[in-house]
Design a protein around this motif. Sequence first.
Motif, PDB file in Angstrom:
ATOM      1  N   ALA A  98      45.039  38.024  39.468  1.00 40.41           N
ATOM      2  CA  ALA A  98      44.230  36.951  40.051  1.00 40.41           C
ATOM      3  C   ALA A  98      44.067  35.783  39.069  1.00 40.41           C
ATOM      4  O   ALA A  98      43.999  34.623  39.466  1.00 40.41           O
ATOM      5  CB  ALA A  98      42.869  37.491  40.459  1.00 40.41           C
ATOM      6  N   GLY A  99      44.022  36.089  37.785  1.00 39.75           N
ATOM      7  CA  GLY A  99      43.834  35.050  36.788  1.00 39.75           C
ATOM      8  C   GLY A  99      45.128  34.505  36.217  1.00 39.75           C
ATOM      9  O   GLY A  99      45.111  33.720  35.268  1.00 39.75           O
ATOM     10  N   GLY A 100      46.260  34.931  36.797  1.00 35.21           N
ATOM     11  CA  GLY A 100      47.550  34.496  36.279  1.00 35.21           C
ATOM     12  C   GLY A 100      48.214  35.596  35.486  1.00 35.21           C
ATOM     13  O   GLY A 100      47.563  36.521  35.004  1.00 35.21           O
ATOM     14  N   GLY A 101      49.531  35.526  35.341  1.00 33.28           N
ATOM     15  CA  GLY A 101      50.261  36.544  34.613  1.00 33.28           C
ATOM     16  C   GLY A 101      50.747  37.629  35.554  1.00 33.28           C
ATOM     17  O   GLY A 101      50.144  37.846  36.616  1.00 33.28           O
ATOM     18  N   ARG A 102      51.826  38.295  35.171  1.00 32.85           N
ATOM     19  CA  ARG A 102      52.384  39.352  36.005  1.00 32.85           C
ATOM     20  C   ARG A 102      52.588  40.627  35.213  1.00 32.85           C
ATOM     21  O   ARG A 102      52.758  40.597  34.002  1.00 32.85           O
ATOM     22  CB  ARG A 102      53.735  38.897  36.584  1.00 32.85           C
ATOM     23  CG  ARG A 102      53.570  37.758  37.575  1.00 32.85           C
ATOM     24  CD  ARG A 102      54.866  37.457  38.279  1.00 32.85           C
ATOM     25  NE  ARG A 102      54.654  36.450  39.303  1.00 32.85           N
ATOM     26  CZ  ARG A 102      55.500  36.208  40.285  1.00 32.85           C
ATOM     27  NH1 ARG A 102      56.641  36.878  40.371  1.00 32.85           N
ATOM     28  NH2 ARG A 102      55.243  35.284  41.189  1.00 32.85           N
ATOM     29  N   MET A 103      52.578  41.740  35.928  1.00 31.13           N
ATOM     30  CA  MET A 103      52.809  43.036  35.310  1.00 31.13           C
ATOM     31  C   MET A 103      53.456  43.955  36.335  1.00 31.13           C
ATOM     32  O   MET A 103      53.476  43.652  37.524  1.00 31.13           O
ATOM     33  CB  MET A 103      51.486  43.639  34.862  1.00 31.13           C
ATOM     34  CG  MET A 103      50.505  43.828  36.000  1.00 31.13           C
ATOM     35  SD  MET A 103      48.927  44.505  35.447  1.00 31.13           S
ATOM     36  CE  MET A 103      49.510  45.938  34.575  1.00 31.13           C
TER      37      MET A 103
END
Lengths: 88, 88, 88, 88, 88
Positions: free
Chosen positions: B30-35
């Motif tokens: 939700a705050g950005g970034g991927r995993m």
Amino acid sequence: MIRGRVVGRFWATKRIEHIPSGAFLEIEAAGGGRMIAFDVLGCGEEEEVLVVTGSTAASWLGGGKIPIDALIIGSLDEPGKTDKPKSK
Amino acid sequence: MIRGRVVGRFWATKRIEHIPSGAFLEIEAAGGGRMIAFDVLGCGEEEEVLVVTGSTAASWLGGGKIPIDALIIGSLDEPGKTDKPKSK
Amino acid sequence: MIRGRVVGRFWATKRIEHIPSGAFLEIEAAGGGRMIAFDVLGCGEEEEVLVVTGSTAASWLGGGKIPIDALIIGSLDEPGKTDKPKSK
Amino acid sequence: MIRGRVVGRFWATKRIEHIPSGAFLEIEAAGGGRMIAFDVLGCGEEEEVLVVTGSTAASWLGGGKIPIDALIIGSLDEPGKTDKPKSK
Amino acid sequence: MIRGRVVGRFWATKRIEHIPSGAFLEIEAAGGGRMIAFDVLGCGEEEEVLVVTGSTAASWLGGGKIPIDALIIGSLDEPGKTDKPKSK
């Protein structure tokens, strides 16, 4: 620990097993950024809290298969923060 | 926990042992970034989920040699997020 | 897990004990940033991989005194990533 | 470990069980950012300290159900930092 | 693991118990940022090292109450890094 403020709540009916009783609260960290922490204290919106993260959160809840990695451990009495510039 | 949205899926035929049955889903936080999180709930694209990270993910799956450090623990019912400005 | 690409390899003759057989590969994460992951699959440069981090990596390798906190668990078959904008 | 400076203190009367005796101190990390660390050394404001994070903090305090993930392990004698540019 | 360069050393006479013999070295990570890692290899300034973080560091040192969450596991022989652009 992370200091933050409760800003929301989420529900997940479709879920894996072994999630204990409690609430999923959204926390806005004091330094920015948000996370979801598990709450067993009954914290409400705008409350300032301390959050512990990692396997320590699951251990407090009983460990084993409990799939929780962020737990509210306390609600702050008052900010009481001081940040005096370092005297030379 | 991290709140995010399922945005893709990956397969890895060449892999080490002890990876359980499930899917490798790409999550946009939700705050950005991927995993990449492991899914046993059968989540689909665009679904909003909660992800637990660290050794807690492996423990839920049985612990020991299971090499998984991110697990979808639930699918969100509704955003329900509120973020009222703090009243003075 | 972190998705990344193998971009280099390192050797460390001067090392502590209990490091198992394998390679130290440099990984460029899909979202930026680099890390060193341990490889037992024989991955080569430019290969897209999944990396597990934390104590879970050491546990897979046998746990105890094994000083490894990042392990390549698989090589991706194909990107397969989709990221459709959310329809309202 | 994280190097930082004590900049504040917090109290939490409303708290979960198993928090040991000690103080919740706010730490400003040398590289920026703030966190709350548990202190059993009696550190004061402006003191430069080393903080250990994660389950290691709880283990030192006795492990089990102790919900602490950041602990001050020492107070720095002197900065002593050097950062010479690498000669080619 | 994190790749970095030794840039300083710290001493902490006022400390908690169970810190083993070794040095607290400041590491500048290859991607930026600094941390304090524990060293038992006798590394010197400007040396390029690999650092393992988290509970894995304490486990190597004997586990239990050892309050160390970052450990130098090796000194790099040579950079050997390659980063060829992906051919289409």
